[in-house]
Each structure stands twice: as C-alpha cells, then as structure tokens.
Write an enzyme that holds these catalytic residues in place. Sequence first.
Site, PDB file in Angstrom:
ATOM      1  CG  ASP A 142      -1.477   7.620   0.492  1.00  0.00           C
ATOM      2  OD1 ASP A 142      -0.749   8.618   0.473  1.00  0.00           O
ATOM      3  OD2 ASP A 142      -2.140   7.222  -0.486  1.00  0.00           O
ATOM      4  CG  ASP A 158      -1.887   1.125   1.297  1.00  0.00           C
ATOM      5  OD1 ASP A 158      -2.261   1.648   0.220  1.00  0.00           O
ATOM      6  OD2 ASP A 158      -2.284   1.511   2.401  1.00  0.00           O
TER       7      ASP A 158
END
Length: 143
Positions: A10, A8
């Site tokens: 953020d 991922d």
Amino acid sequence: MTFSIVFDLDGTLIDSVPDVMGALNRFLNSQNRRQLKIDEVKSMVGMGAKVMIDKAFIATGDPIQPEGLSEFIQLYLSYYRQHPAEETVVYPGARDVLEAFFSGGIKMGICTNKPFGMTQLILDELGLAKYFCGVTGGDNVPF
C-alpha cells in the site's frame, strides 16, 4: 550474483485507500457512526486495522472499548473482503517495473502489515500475484 527485491504494498505499488474507505465506512455505518471522507481515512491508514479503527472511532464519537476491538477488526475485514480491489489501482508504471524485474529473473516479495489473506486476494484481483515468490502480511509472522 542474484538479486531480490521486497516491496511494501500500500502506497508503494497500489493505492488501496478507496476500498479501505469503503469497508471502513460500511463498518462505521453498522456501528451507527458517520461516514469518513477520503482525506480523513488517508490520515488513519498505515499502521494496520487496529490503529485505523481506533482512530475512526475517535473521529466519529467515543473511543473504542478495548474488549470490542478484536470483534470490530473481524467485522471490518469481512466488509473489506467483499470488495478488496474494486477501486484499488496499481500506480502508473508499477506494473511495467514489476514485469521488467520479473523478466530479468529478479525474485520479488511483498512485506506488508495488511493481513496475509487480504494481501493475496488483492494481488490476485489486480493480476500481480504472479510477480511475487514470497508474501508476508501483518498476521502471518510472529513479530
């Protein structure tokens, strides 16, 4: 045996909340709404621009009208594109880990709900794009 890792973006590799907040506050200002503080914005991120903008409207006055949402998302993204990684930081140690995996021949990718174009722009600006052989965003897959 070949290994691949999908990250991922953020909250995992980068902290983009300051730039998200800047764009969101410029957007809110254009709608004659109050500015949000960082802690407010932190509680709104994570589910994409639509949810964040909806939460921001509720926090600053009346809820958003559904017919205006698409236009508002595009306006917010236009503000975000102007300063995508001015205050965004790579978490301490993340670059070293990416470099070690990359040097070790491990293929890496990004899977994020951030729009694909914004993701590419941010990865380029932070000098991280070279590490990833695949990137998917919230708008370039059918699900």
